[in-house]
Design an enzyme around this catalytic site. Structure first.
Site, PDB file in Angstrom:
ATOM      1  CG  HIS A  57      -1.979  -1.067   1.199  1.00  0.00           C
ATOM      2  ND1 HIS A  57      -2.868  -1.225   0.162  1.00  0.00           N
ATOM      3  CD2 HIS A  57      -2.260  -2.066   2.088  1.00  0.00           C
ATOM      4  CE1 HIS A  57      -3.663  -2.258   0.423  1.00  0.00           C
ATOM      5  NE2 HIS A  57      -3.314  -2.782   1.579  1.00  0.00           N
ATOM      6  CG  ASP A 109      -2.895  -8.401   0.594  1.00  0.00           C
ATOM      7  OD1 ASP A 109      -2.205  -8.755   1.572  1.00  0.00           O
ATOM      8  OD2 ASP A 109      -3.918  -7.684   0.695  1.00  0.00           O
ATOM      9  CG  HIS A 113      -6.741  -5.409   1.512  1.00  0.00           C
ATOM     10  ND1 HIS A 113      -6.228  -6.300   2.433  1.00  0.00           N
ATOM     11  CD2 HIS A 113      -7.970  -5.077   1.943  1.00  0.00           C
ATOM     12  CE1 HIS A 113      -7.125  -6.487   3.399  1.00  0.00           C
ATOM     13  NE2 HIS A 113      -8.183  -5.769   3.125  1.00  0.00           N
TER      14      HIS A 113
HETATM   15 ZN   LIG Z   1      -4.302  -7.213   2.580  1.00  0.00          ZN
END
Ligand SMILES: [Zn+2]
Ligand SMILES: [Zn+2]
Lengths: 349, 349
Positions: B164, B200, B202
């Site tokens: 991220h 993942d 996300h």
């Molecule tokens: Zn994640």
């Protein structure tokens, strides 16, 4: 002076705000308006009333995005629908778009929409927020109508405040931009150009953003330098407006601890710009967080200084709508705000 | 498989994160790495070591902005300098730039710089964060060097995770983008094109952002639809890269509750795109928060599915660097991650 009081302001009563890594009690409290109202009543000479019932939410569409208004109106119900336990805590954002992230797609997730519209975690939204804020906008609109109708001045005594709220974002305790609503109402009532003068300690980033590309509303703001003070990411002197609005935005950032004489010179500069803009009416975003000992600001004005501010503004000779913004040293807030209004009235008389 | 373990990971141990209006214990915990390490040791067949001491922070400059790195390295000291009491709480942002606010001026205020660089209030930064994250980047770099040196695969077992984190922003528990560091290291070692596959739950928004305008690193991500899932504001299918990078970003957003067969078809599509990109080496952002019962995600994979994921990735036939990302159902995390690696090793053998 005509005072339009938001009798619903206490429906908004934020509990906790994020401050330096922890949740602390909200600085923006209902007694802020109560103490100003009590002082105005004590002094007398003010006609205290409420907003006209004819206020229409369509008035808000000129300064706020419809989908943002829809979000605000429904936010609390969506929040509690996520989890009934949420009724015990206010809405605060947990994430928001980083630079380069999408603004053209609004997420379905309610918590994600909170961060889409909020720019801080210090502005709790609760069950009564929408009603209180909507009524506040009605007060600002009503005050503008009174001035457009011939009153020399009027004061919208409301909270939550408004000058940090933009067309589609909220923060700094602000949801609807009351000063922008008042300015727009003056325009709609026939003033060819309106000026907004923001004397709150903090830059009126929302007001600036709303009118940044417009030539018909000149915006001037005196405020703590954004390098050191909220809202941090806007309010520099080189922000002069853009497109048709170029030249109609005037920022006067001031260092922490600036003395009143210097502050007052900056006020004179702001008023000079307003005079040069040929504005026919004035909206004053009236925050008193420039006061010594304000817990969220960095100036040292004393109560008498607020009389001078009122007098200086009166000398602009413009029909004037005052709109209440910040001020968190609550004990002196009534005196300071009333001093601005009485200083204005004394000099205008 | 070569496993490069971040022996300093526990220096980062975030205390509280903002979640739906309150501060709750952080989901991203040190035992996440410990349990994976224990399972790999229990199974045997893995060569577990540490990062090469020759790692140089200059390696980070290719994927992160120098001023952002400076901020991270000094953040804790600045935080405690604000108030000695801050040592008892982690750094979390309270405000951030709204749309249209300035990015070209970095505020002097430390809390304002926190919000300038962070995109959520769920990523606590503490005294050991920089050392832990820096060591993690060294692990990813070392794993890439091993693969560039002829190993079939290597695994950077580290936290905090990385996918991220962008060139100059942090969030989602991530500070430095380990996968991007590994991809860059493979490029620097001679691979003409590298692919990143992010499995993942996300979207790997940071990795996407870092390589969005580059043709030499193809990025593919399978993830929960951002309309409903973190990071919410990026990860849609129409994000295909820009400029020279157009066509080298491949997003496969999936609805909550998507079954494994459908998920695996999306994996096949992602791998098809990687094959078409003529990548010579692969970096896998390996999160296991696709597991049933993960507290922050919405899929229902079971432990055996992770063997299949490893096998499918092996069939791409590329030298592969695995980098540990999310996964918060800690009890099963060791088994699930080890299954991916063993599935890969079995099929690659
Ligand atoms: Zn994640
Ligand atoms: Zn203020």
């Amino acid at each position: 002076m005509q005072v339009i009081h938001n009798h619903r302001h206490a429906l908004h009563q934020g509990r906790m705000e994020m401050f330096r890594g922890e949740l602390v009690p909200c600085f923006e409290r209902p007694d802020r308006v109560d103490i100003v109202l009590a002082e105005l009543q004590r002094r007398g000479g003010h006609a205290i009333g409420e907003a006209d019932g004819s206020f229409d939410e369509a008035m808000l569409h000129a300064v706020h995005a419809p989908r943002y208004l829809e979000f605000l109106a429904g936010a609390w119900d969506e929040w509690v629908a996520l989890d009934p336990g949420n009724a015990q805590r206010d809405v605060l954002p947990s994430y928001w778009p980083a630079p380069g992230m999408r603004r053209d797609v609004v997420p379905h997730s309610f918590p994600a929409r909170v961060g889409y519209y909020a720019f801080d975690a210090g502005t709790p939204l609760m069950g009564g927020t929408w009603q209180a804020a909507r009524q506040g906008a009605a007060c600002a609109w009503t005050a503008a109508l009174r001035v457009a109708g011939g009153e020399c001045a009027a004061f919208a005594l409301t909270r939550p405040p408004g000058h940090h709220a933009g067309a589609d974002f909220y923060g700094g305790y602000c949801f609807l931009n009351n000063a922008a609503v008042a300015a727009q109402a003056l325009r709609d009532a026939g003033a060819a150009r309106v000026a907004v003068l923001d004397v709150d300690y903090h830059h009126g980033n929302g007001t600036q953003a709303i009118f940044y590309e417009r030539a018909d509303v000149h915006v001037a703001s005196l405020h703590g330098d954004p390098l050191t003070d909220y809202p941090y990411y806007l309010g520099h002197a080189d922000e002069r407006g853009s497109g048709a609005g170029l030249g109609f935005n005037h920022n006067l950032p001031l260092a922490r601890g600036t003395d009143f004489d210097t502050w007052r010179e900056a006020l004179a500069q702001a008023l000079g710009g307003i005079a040069a803009s040929n504005a026919e009416a004035l909206v004053v975003s009236l925050g008193a967080d420039t006061f010594e000992g304000d817990p969220v600001a960095g100036l040292t004005l004393v109560s008498d200084d607020y009389l001078r501010i009122g007098e200086d503004i009166a000398r602009a000779g413009l029909p004037t709508v005052f709109v209440f913004e910040g001020g968190y040293a609550v004990d002196a807030l009534g005196i300071n705000v009333a001093n601005v209004l009485d200083g204005f009235a004394g000099a205008a008389a």
